[in-house]
Design a protein around this motif. Sequence first.
Motif, PDB file in Angstrom:
ATOM      1  N   SER A   1       0.834  -1.195   0.000  1.00 37.28           N
ATOM      2  CA  SER A   1       0.000   0.000   0.000  1.00 37.28           C
ATOM      3  C   SER A   1       0.875   1.255   0.000  1.00 37.28           C
ATOM      4  CB  SER A   1      -0.902   0.012   1.235  1.00 37.28           C
ATOM      5  OG  SER A   1      -1.391   1.322   1.436  1.00 37.28           O
ATOM      6  N   VAL A   2       0.636   2.095  -0.970  1.00 38.95           N
ATOM      7  CA  VAL A   2       1.404   3.329  -1.072  1.00 38.95           C
ATOM      8  C   VAL A   2       1.128   4.197   0.153  1.00 38.95           C
ATOM      9  CG1 VAL A   2       1.708   5.450  -2.396  1.00 38.95           C
ATOM     10  CG2 VAL A   2       1.368   3.275  -3.588  1.00 38.95           C
ATOM     11  N   ARG A   3      -0.133   4.227   0.554  1.00 40.28           N
ATOM     12  CA  ARG A   3      -0.528   5.154   1.604  1.00 40.28           C
ATOM     13  C   ARG A   3      -0.055   4.719   2.988  1.00 40.28           C
ATOM     14  NH1 ARG A   3      -6.506   6.106   2.272  1.00 40.28           N
ATOM     15  NH2 ARG A   3      -6.615   4.480   0.699  1.00 40.28           N
ATOM     16  N   THR A   4      -0.343   3.446   3.325  1.00 40.97           N
ATOM     17  CA  THR A   4      -0.059   3.041   4.709  1.00 40.97           C
ATOM     18  C   THR A   4       1.333   2.437   4.859  1.00 40.97           C
ATOM     19  OG1 THR A   4      -1.017   0.863   4.352  1.00 40.97           O
ATOM     20  CG2 THR A   4      -2.498   2.596   5.116  1.00 40.97           C
ATOM     21  N   GLN A   5       1.904   1.942   3.777  1.00 34.80           N
ATOM     22  CA  GLN A   5       3.204   1.282   3.920  1.00 34.80           C
ATOM     23  C   GLN A   5       4.313   1.980   3.163  1.00 34.80           C
ATOM     24  OE1 GLN A   5       1.429  -2.242   2.346  1.00 34.80           O
ATOM     25  NE2 GLN A   5       1.656  -3.376   4.265  1.00 34.80           N
ATOM     26  N   GLY A   6       3.930   2.978   2.363  1.00 32.30           N
ATOM     27  CA  GLY A   6       4.936   3.665   1.557  1.00 32.30           C
ATOM     28  C   GLY A   6       5.560   2.765   0.510  1.00 32.30           C
ATOM     29  N   LEU A   7       4.835   1.721   0.124  1.00 37.18           N
ATOM     30  CA  LEU A   7       5.366   0.773  -0.858  1.00 37.18           C
ATOM     31  C   LEU A   7       4.710   0.983  -2.215  1.00 37.18           C
ATOM     32  CD1 LEU A   7       5.291  -2.455   1.330  1.00 37.18           C
ATOM     33  CD2 LEU A   7       7.315  -1.139   0.661  1.00 37.18           C
ATOM     34  N   SER A   8       5.396   0.572  -3.239  1.00 40.78           N
ATOM     35  CA  SER A   8       4.772   0.673  -4.562  1.00 40.78           C
ATOM     36  C   SER A   8       5.265  -0.469  -5.432  1.00 40.78           C
ATOM     37  CB  SER A   8       5.103   2.009  -5.213  1.00 40.78           C
ATOM     38  OG  SER A   8       6.500   2.183  -5.235  1.00 40.78           O
ATOM     39  N   GLY A   9       5.002  -1.663  -5.005  1.00 40.55           N
ATOM     40  CA  GLY A   9       5.395  -2.815  -5.798  1.00 40.55           C
ATOM     41  C   GLY A   9       4.947  -4.094  -5.112  1.00 40.55           C
ATOM     42  N   PHE A  10       5.567  -5.201  -5.512  1.00 43.41           N
ATOM     43  CA  PHE A  10       5.207  -6.513  -4.964  1.00 43.41           C
ATOM     44  C   PHE A  10       5.340  -6.532  -3.442  1.00 43.41           C
ATOM     45  CE2 PHE A  10       6.532 -10.796  -3.592  1.00 43.41           C
ATOM     46  CZ  PHE A  10       5.410 -11.508  -3.998  1.00 43.41           C
ATOM     47  N   LYS A  11       4.361  -7.144  -2.802  1.00 44.89           N
ATOM     48  CA  LYS A  11       4.413  -7.271  -1.343  1.00 44.89           C
ATOM     49  C   LYS A  11       3.830  -8.631  -0.976  1.00 44.89           C
ATOM     50  CE  LYS A  11       3.482  -5.969   3.112  1.00 44.89           C
ATOM     51  NZ  LYS A  11       4.456  -6.386   4.110  1.00 44.89           N
ATOM     52  N   PHE A  12       4.618  -9.425  -0.259  1.00 50.11           N
ATOM     53  CA  PHE A  12       4.104 -10.706   0.193  1.00 50.11           C
ATOM     54  C   PHE A  12       3.339 -10.490   1.490  1.00 50.11           C
ATOM     55  CE2 PHE A  12       4.644 -14.688   2.666  1.00 50.11           C
ATOM     56  CZ  PHE A  12       3.849 -15.501   1.870  1.00 50.11           C
ATOM     57  N   ARG A  13       2.046 -10.826   1.460  1.00 44.06           N
ATOM     58  CA  ARG A  13       1.209 -10.661   2.658  1.00 44.06           C
ATOM     59  C   ARG A  13       1.083 -12.028   3.334  1.00 44.06           C
ATOM     60  NH1 ARG A  13      -3.771  -9.579   0.649  1.00 44.06           N
ATOM     61  NH2 ARG A  13      -3.087  -9.968  -1.458  1.00 44.06           N
ATOM     62  N   LYS A  14       1.900 -12.204   4.333  1.00 44.89           N
ATOM     63  CA  LYS A  14       1.988 -13.519   4.984  1.00 44.89           C
ATOM     64  C   LYS A  14       0.630 -13.972   5.520  1.00 44.89           C
ATOM     65  CE  LYS A  14       4.954 -16.470   7.605  1.00 44.89           C
ATOM     66  NZ  LYS A  14       4.936 -17.493   6.559  1.00 44.89           N
ATOM     67  N   ASN A  15      -0.138 -12.998   5.994  1.00 47.58           N
ATOM     68  CA  ASN A  15      -1.421 -13.345   6.613  1.00 47.58           C
ATOM     69  C   ASN A  15      -2.462 -13.843   5.614  1.00 47.58           C
ATOM     70  OD1 ASN A  15      -0.313 -12.658   9.006  1.00 47.58           O
ATOM     71  ND2 ASN A  15      -1.345 -10.666   9.189  1.00 47.58           N
ATOM     72  N   ALA A  16      -2.186 -13.635   4.321  1.00 44.56           N
ATOM     73  CA  ALA A  16      -3.125 -14.147   3.314  1.00 44.56           C
ATOM     74  C   ALA A  16      -2.624 -15.459   2.723  1.00 44.56           C
ATOM     75  CB  ALA A  16      -3.314 -13.115   2.207  1.00 44.56           C
ATOM     76  N   HIS A  17      -1.419 -15.858   3.066  1.00 49.24           N
ATOM     77  CA  HIS A  17      -0.787 -17.030   2.456  1.00 49.24           C
ATOM     78  C   HIS A  17      -1.306 -18.331   3.075  1.00 49.24           C
ATOM     79  CE1 HIS A  17       2.189 -19.217   0.206  1.00 49.24           C
ATOM     80  NE2 HIS A  17       2.648 -19.801   1.313  1.00 49.24           N
ATOM     81  N   GLU A  18      -1.600 -19.259   2.200  1.00 44.91           N
ATOM     82  CA  GLU A  18      -2.068 -20.568   2.653  1.00 44.91           C
ATOM     83  C   GLU A  18      -0.898 -21.339   3.271  1.00 44.91           C
ATOM     84  OE1 GLU A  18      -4.962 -21.695   2.869  1.00 44.91           O
ATOM     85  OE2 GLU A  18      -4.845 -23.876   2.982  1.00 44.91           O
ATOM     86  N   PRO A  19      -1.039 -21.703   4.531  1.00 43.89           N
ATOM     87  CA  PRO A  19       0.070 -22.426   5.162  1.00 43.89           C
ATOM     88  C   PRO A  19       0.193 -23.860   4.636  1.00 43.89           C
ATOM     89  CG  PRO A  19      -1.776 -22.163   6.693  1.00 43.89           C
ATOM     90  CD  PRO A  19      -2.158 -21.433   5.448  1.00 43.89           C
ATOM     91  N   GLY A  20       1.373 -24.442   4.786  1.00 47.48           N
ATOM     92  CA  GLY A  20       1.547 -25.862   4.468  1.00 47.48           C
ATOM     93  C   GLY A  20       2.350 -26.138   3.213  1.00 47.48           C
ATOM     94  N   HIS A  21       2.580 -27.446   2.976  1.00 43.91           N
ATOM     95  CA  HIS A  21       3.292 -27.895   1.783  1.00 43.91           C
ATOM     96  C   HIS A  21       2.370 -27.829   0.570  1.00 43.91           C
ATOM     97  CE1 HIS A  21       6.161 -29.252   4.674  1.00 43.91           C
ATOM     98  NE2 HIS A  21       5.413 -30.286   5.099  1.00 43.91           N
ATOM     99  N   ARG A  22       2.955 -27.722  -0.561  1.00 44.05           N
ATOM    100  CA  ARG A  22       2.173 -27.766  -1.814  1.00 44.05           C
ATOM    101  C   ARG A  22       2.730 -28.881  -2.695  1.00 44.05           C
ATOM    102  NH1 ARG A  22      -0.552 -24.758   0.711  1.00 44.05           N
ATOM    103  NH2 ARG A  22      -1.694 -26.696   0.607  1.00 44.05           N
ATOM    104  N   LEU A  23       1.844 -29.529  -3.402  1.00 50.15           N
ATOM    105  CA  LEU A  23       2.247 -30.590  -4.325  1.00 50.15           C
ATOM    106  C   LEU A  23       1.839 -30.171  -5.738  1.00 50.15           C
ATOM    107  CD1 LEU A  23       3.442 -33.550  -4.311  1.00 50.15           C
ATOM    108  CD2 LEU A  23       1.051 -34.310  -4.449  1.00 50.15           C
ATOM    109  N   VAL A  24       2.826 -29.821  -6.544  1.00 54.42           N
ATOM    110  CA  VAL A  24       2.537 -29.416  -7.927  1.00 54.42           C
ATOM    111  C   VAL A  24       3.330 -30.307  -8.865  1.00 54.42           C
ATOM    112  CG1 VAL A  24       2.674 -27.533  -9.617  1.00 54.42           C
ATOM    113  CG2 VAL A  24       2.111 -27.030  -7.236  1.00 54.42           C
TER     114      VAL A  24
END
Lengths: 397, 464
Positions: free
Chosen positions: B242-265
């Motif tokens: 977020s430009v406004r609250t984080q002063g960022l303007s690009g990719f940001k990994f939001r850990k709290n939205a990330h699905e926990p666990g292993h993945r099988l692809v």
Amino acid sequence: MNASVNKNMQDRHILNRRAFIKSAVTGWVLMQSMSSGVLAKSIAPSTNKKKIVWVMLRGAMDSLSCVIPAADPFLTEHRASLVTAMSDTALPLDKGFTLHPALKNCYEWYKNKEFSPVVAVASGYRARSHFDAQDQMESGLDNTDYESGWLARAVAVSSGEGLAISQTVPIALRGTKSSQTWYPSHFAPVDDDLLSRLRALYQQDKEFTQLLETAVTNRDNLAMSEKGKAKPDFSYLAQHCGELLSRDDSANCAMLELGGWDTHNNQSARLNGQLGILDSGLGELKDSLGKVWKDTVVIVTTEFGRTVAVNGTKGTDHGTGSAMFLLGGAVKGQQVLGDWPGLAPKNLYQNRDLMPTSDVRSWMASILHQHWGLSLTQLNQVFPDVQPIAQVLVKSA
Amino acid sequence: LYFDYLLLTMSSINAFIAANRFGYGANAKTIAHIGASPQQWLLGQVNAATVASEILALEPRWSSKQALESLAAYKLQKKADESASSMNVMQQVSGVSRKGITESVEGAVAQTIHQAIVSENAFLWRLVDFFSNHFSVSVGNLNVRALAPTMEIEAIAAHLAGSFSEMLEAVETHPTMLHYLNNVYSIGPNSKNAKKSKDGKGLNENLAREILELHTLGVNGGYLQVDVTELAKAITGWGIGSVRTQGLSGFKFRKNAHEPGHRLVLNKTYSQHDDSQGKAILLDLANHPSTANFVSSKLVRHFIADEPPQQIVDEMVKVWMSSKGHLPSVLKVMIQHPLSWKQQAEKFKTPREFVISTCRSCGIESIRPDFIRSLTLLGQAPFSAGSPAGYKDTQDYWAGPRAVMARIEWAEHVSKFVKQAPLVIAKNALGLILRPNTALQIGRAESRQQGLTLLLMSPEFQKR
């Protein structure tokens, strides 16, 4: 018109101006996405109510079929196959000339003393390239200057305002003073001449022939279902040209163009169509000029003439001497102007072309002098390479 | 002067093939630049220094940072305007307007096209165009509209001299793609955010599906629905700061939205706990044989023929696998393959190629209607394919009846801007490719404009 619309239009002008500055083309380009009323608003009131319209016929009009030297004993000798068909219907003019029967409006104006053809004219150009000849005629200089046109120079010395009925500023209207262009915003429809040339281009290529024919069929089917929709043909453009010029504060000169005159084959039928298009377009121009017609001189010229003899495909090839027309309410008409050199073989230019006896620019200069009141000094700035014709071409005010 | 260049290349028609098939057409300067070794000219473009200088030529440039900051400022102002209008007071928060953003974007699009016209590294810009269409984004809303032209420079052009895996990661983490394929809204069903959220927000498979189907393996590349879901979970939390609250303007990994666990692809387990999980999957996808085959086929279809010769594709796949998708190495195979230099031109130019090569050959750097409007009229508005699959890359798609007529009309219109003699342009643009009949018909034309229209519509100018 409310204020916000006005503001919006001003913005568009600024945008257009910016777009122009970025573009490689000189001149102030206005597109028809605005109503034509806007155009007139943007022009400073002209001090000059006398209008000049220059119609440039691109492709080299065959003058001997338009202003026919019927009394010249050598005419049928050179081109019997082209003239006999017309000999009954051609319209009689002065000095043994006749006018092509498709030029109906022109003939009415002739009888009404508003039309005078000039025979055996040419520019200073003596080679046979369409492109170079057209450029030189637009420039009006013996050494073509692509950034300086004769109409632009005439406008500059007379504090006038030029208008091109075209999508870009043609050479004739390029110069220090900006000219304007008007054209419908959609592209011009592809005309039959270009289509037939594309067919010739694709004659050895089945794939592209197929692509083209499908495209043409599709377009024509579409056109059938869109009947009545205005197409920017010559009449349409001429009509709008007249409307723009007839406004009190509008430009005092304009340039119209009409292509399709390069009749190397099947000339009789093609010229019949072409002259009909030209004639009815000029009719539209007169009607839309309305009251302004009486103050208007229309000059119709072409880059060069065509061979006196017929070629092997019932057409004629690039030549030299041609004809020009002066018409309009301000013209002292009913004269066949220019000296006739004759068609005797010994009188032909390079044994093949009509010998030019006067320079197109001399007649233009004379019009500028008599109609706009340009002084000889000013004329020298417009046409430094020629002298004006000393003959009355314009009705006295 | 062009006769000199013709003499120079008399022995090799390949300079003109190189310029037209792999570049954006030719003029005298282009041909002089290519000189005696067309393949070297092409190979020399795909390196880091050339890429950097081409991107530098776009300065000042519209960046994703600017786009995101402008979007944030615009949204802030809109909010303020809405509350201000209720009080009937005009209040200016910032100078950013919707129109201002659109103008910046159009400026950026025009700048890229302009660079393609004037650059002597036209092959690079063709590659940008190719991959931009491979990773196609369409401008549906203001977010994507503001961002669209930044991705092809920042994520695509910047990685042309590297490996496909680098480009892939840059694209899939670029704010444009994250917005376009809705990954910013994708939340792992067992993530912290999902547990807090009551509004039913959840997993969005859009980006994952297109990564597999369109960006890497291809639709028949050997993946199943379960792979789509697993990849979608792996890239949950890939968002934009977020430009406004984080002063960022690009990719940001939001850990709290990330699905926990292993993945099988594709039968491989990925145990990472953050964005490196998804990035590891992307790396494997980029180096998968199906990806090598899918992207190589598309490259050959784009540059050489609608029916890509399998021999070229097979050799490219081999090098892709051994070089881990090193793009300069893969492209080298295509450039050096004899089947890429057949005299017969197989490809019908796209509208973009037609417009740019027209400008290059005719020596014009701007046109009216402008590039964007011209491309729109010709059926290829920038960033408007309307599908993440991009514009199709075959003749049947571009040579429809209306499209052909539009090309003729456009060619006739643009020809009015050009002062040079059509035959000179023709010889410089096509050299020995110019057919005698075309030269003849141009010479017979009744005006310069008509002559040039015939050149632009000639089969040898329309195909490359």
